[in-house]
Design a protein around this motif. Structure first.
Motif, PDB file in Angstrom:
ATOM      1  N   ASP A 117      24.760  20.873 -19.482  1.00  0.00           N
ATOM      2  CA  ASP A 117      25.232  22.279 -19.171  1.00  0.00           C
ATOM      3  C   ASP A 117      24.272  23.322 -19.017  1.00  0.00           C
ATOM      4  O   ASP A 117      24.241  24.430 -18.800  1.00  0.00           O
ATOM      5  CB  ASP A 117      26.348  22.661 -20.132  1.00  0.00           C
ATOM      6  CG  ASP A 117      25.822  22.381 -21.722  1.00  0.00           C
ATOM      7  OD1 ASP A 117      25.101  21.413 -21.935  1.00  0.00           O
ATOM      8  OD2 ASP A 117      26.352  23.186 -22.794  1.00  0.00           O
ATOM      9  N   LYS A 118      23.025  22.800 -19.273  1.00  0.00           N
ATOM     10  CA  LYS A 118      21.772  23.659 -19.037  1.00  0.00           C
ATOM     11  C   LYS A 118      21.129  23.670 -17.966  1.00  0.00           C
ATOM     12  O   LYS A 118      20.082  23.991 -17.534  1.00  0.00           O
ATOM     13  CB  LYS A 118      20.924  23.568 -20.308  1.00  0.00           C
ATOM     14  CG  LYS A 118      21.289  24.214 -21.526  1.00  0.00           C
ATOM     15  CD  LYS A 118      20.494  24.106 -22.740  1.00  0.00           C
ATOM     16  CE  LYS A 118      21.111  24.631 -23.877  1.00  0.00           C
ATOM     17  NZ  LYS A 118      20.157  24.393 -25.090  1.00  0.00           N
ATOM     18  N   THR A 121      21.965  25.222 -11.070  1.00  0.00           N
ATOM     19  CA  THR A 121      22.957  25.245 -10.203  1.00  0.00           C
ATOM     20  C   THR A 121      22.112  23.963  -9.087  1.00  0.00           C
ATOM     21  O   THR A 121      22.618  23.271  -8.452  1.00  0.00           O
ATOM     22  CB  THR A 121      23.242  26.372  -9.435  1.00  0.00           C
ATOM     23  OG1 THR A 121      23.815  27.194 -10.438  1.00  0.00           O
ATOM     24  CG2 THR A 121      24.222  26.039  -8.483  1.00  0.00           C
ATOM     25  N   SER A 144      27.222  17.210 -22.818  1.00  0.00           N
ATOM     26  CA  SER A 144      27.537  18.897 -22.884  1.00  0.00           C
ATOM     27  C   SER A 144      28.124  19.356 -23.860  1.00  0.00           C
ATOM     28  O   SER A 144      28.999  18.656 -24.420  1.00  0.00           O
ATOM     29  CB  SER A 144      28.150  19.160 -21.451  1.00  0.00           C
ATOM     30  OG  SER A 144      29.259  19.944 -21.500  1.00  0.00           O
ATOM     31  N   ASN A 146      29.190  22.542 -23.433  1.00  0.00           N
ATOM     32  CA  ASN A 146      30.357  23.589 -22.569  1.00  0.00           C
ATOM     33  C   ASN A 146      30.337  23.301 -21.105  1.00  0.00           C
ATOM     34  O   ASN A 146      29.501  23.599 -20.427  1.00  0.00           O
ATOM     35  CB  ASN A 146      29.765  24.872 -22.911  1.00  0.00           C
ATOM     36  CG  ASN A 146      30.594  26.038 -22.476  1.00  0.00           C
ATOM     37  OD1 ASN A 146      31.864  25.639 -22.011  1.00  0.00           O
ATOM     38  ND2 ASN A 146      30.455  27.294 -22.691  1.00  0.00           N
ATOM     39  N   LYS A 148      32.032  24.633 -19.192  1.00  0.00           N
ATOM     40  CA  LYS A 148      32.187  25.801 -17.974  1.00  0.00           C
ATOM     41  C   LYS A 148      30.894  25.824 -17.244  1.00  0.00           C
ATOM     42  O   LYS A 148      31.123  26.487 -16.120  1.00  0.00           O
ATOM     43  CB  LYS A 148      32.602  27.059 -18.973  1.00  0.00           C
ATOM     44  CG  LYS A 148      33.927  27.140 -19.538  1.00  0.00           C
ATOM     45  CD  LYS A 148      33.974  28.799 -19.965  1.00  0.00           C
ATOM     46  CE  LYS A 148      35.598  28.619 -20.657  1.00  0.00           C
ATOM     47  NZ  LYS A 148      35.212  29.113 -21.968  1.00  0.00           N
ATOM     48  N   ASN A 149      29.713  25.470 -17.933  1.00  0.00           N
ATOM     49  CA  ASN A 149      28.674  25.771 -16.780  1.00  0.00           C
ATOM     50  C   ASN A 149      28.475  24.357 -16.265  1.00  0.00           C
ATOM     51  O   ASN A 149      27.328  24.465 -15.450  1.00  0.00           O
ATOM     52  CB  ASN A 149      27.458  25.719 -17.913  1.00  0.00           C
ATOM     53  CG  ASN A 149      27.550  27.064 -18.801  1.00  0.00           C
ATOM     54  OD1 ASN A 149      28.318  28.079 -18.377  1.00  0.00           O
ATOM     55  ND2 ASN A 149      27.113  26.963 -20.198  1.00  0.00           N
ATOM     56  N   SER A 302      25.130  33.359 -27.999  1.00  0.00           N
ATOM     57  CA  SER A 302      24.875  32.693 -26.691  1.00  0.00           C
ATOM     58  C   SER A 302      23.942  33.230 -25.939  1.00  0.00           C
ATOM     59  O   SER A 302      23.022  32.418 -25.234  1.00  0.00           O
ATOM     60  CB  SER A 302      26.330  32.738 -25.721  1.00  0.00           C
ATOM     61  OG  SER A 302      26.500  34.033 -25.208  1.00  0.00           O
TER      62      SER A 302
END
Ligand SMILES: [Zn+2]
Length: 326
Positions: A117-118, A121, A144, A146, A148-149, A302
């Motif tokens: 998740d880090k 893109t 991961s 999260n 969402k990322n 966060s």
């Protein structure tokens, strides 16, 4: 390192083990779930089992593959983790190159990526083709906290497993069996860790944990009372601690206790029940204020994960709370 040593999430473990024994392994998997519940450990045991030479007892722990794995030198296994809190495109390109060369000693080659998740893109996009049409011998495991990322296009190409927080009773049993602590202490850590066995172990191993908790909660308790001078005089020692995220979890536990006590007036449910007097004294704070502070902490947690000016962010956090008290 064995499947039996893993606590909780039994159905996931069973399906991973079945995959290995049947030699029908998914080429792209994703383990999602909160920190400290065994995702990485499980992914490593799974990888080791896949590479193990033994026909039945996987991972056997004694074949050359297992031994190389244990000494971090198995040429068919690659571990990737964030550098400075991000996974960059270049790291993914290295991984693609790793997978492009056939396995050395095994039937498979495995790449495990922590905290996917880090990934930027750009890095995630660079990965798509490999996820879809990588080599037959290639296996990719993403971890991961999260999803969402993570890009939809990545998520649709992997088989996902959700790792749930671990039940309190299992954490208590594990702590009592493995560490020199009492039932009461184990109970406290289990509650406090919110299902994260990693965090519970960290607390059980730290002889100063309780002292730190009391000191940190004292600062927070006084901040909520608007005691500006005291808080500003303590802020430096607060900032010098290495695990601010855990301290912020302590703060959240305090707010949680306040909300629970306001609702139930029952001390049984309190995490910080040893500080009942202070909690009761503060339970007249209104819901709106408690929730305001709670949101601030969640946001702070966060942003501290990224490369922000940590000192400034913490100063602003306390100043905001103190001002809101006035
Ligand atoms: Zn083996």
């Amino acid at each position: 390192m064995r499947f039996e040593k893993i606590i909780g999430n039994e159905s996931i473990l069973k399906s991973l083990e079945d995959m290995v024994l049947a030699d029908r392994i998914n080429h792209a998997l994703l383990f999602e779930g909160p920190a400290g519940i065994g995702k990485k450990y499980t992914a490593k045991v799974f990888s080791k089992s896949i590479l193990c030479e033994d026909e039945v007892d996987k991972p056997c722990g004694i074949c050359p593959q297992c031994k190389q794995f244990d000494s971090d030198s198995n040429p068919d296994f690659l571990f990737v983790e964030p550098i400075g809190d991000v996974i960059k495109k270049e790291q993914i390109q290295d991984l693609i190159e790793f997978l492009s060369i056939r396995p050395f000693d095994s039937k498979y080659k495995i790449a495990l990526i922590e905290s996917f998740d880090k990934a930027t893109t750009e890095a995630q996009n660079a990965f798509l083709k490999t996820l879809e049409e990588g080599p037959d011998y290639g296996i990719i495991i993403l971890l991961s906290e999260n999803n969402k990322n993570i890009l939809e296009t990545v998520l649709s190409r992997v088989k996902s497993y959700y790792f749930a927080p671990i039940e309190s009773s299992k954490i208590i049993e594990y702590l009592v069996d493995n560490y020199n602590i009492t039932d009461k202490e184990a109970n406290f850590y289990a509650k406090y860790s919110n299902g994260s066995i990693g965090l519970a172990i960290k607390m059980a191993k730290d002889p100063d944990f309780n002292e730190k908790r009391l000191k940190n909660l004292e600062i927070f308790h006084r901040a909520l009372m608007g005691e500006k001078d005291f808080v500003l005089s303590e802020i430096k020692s607060f900032k010098d601690q290495d695990n601010i995220d855990l301290v912020l979890d302590m703060y959240l536990s305090w707010l949680r206790d306040l909300l629970i006590y306001k609702e139930t007036k029952d001390r049984f449910y309190l995490y910080n029940s040893d500080l009942e007097k202070k909690l009761v004294g503060q339970s007249n704070l209104d819901y709106e204020f408690i929730n305001y502070v709670k949101e601030k902490i969640i946001k702070l947690k966060s942003i501290l994960k990224f490369n922000v000016n940590k000192d400034l962010a913490l100063d602003l956090f306390f100043i905001d709370i103190l001002e809101e008290c006035q």
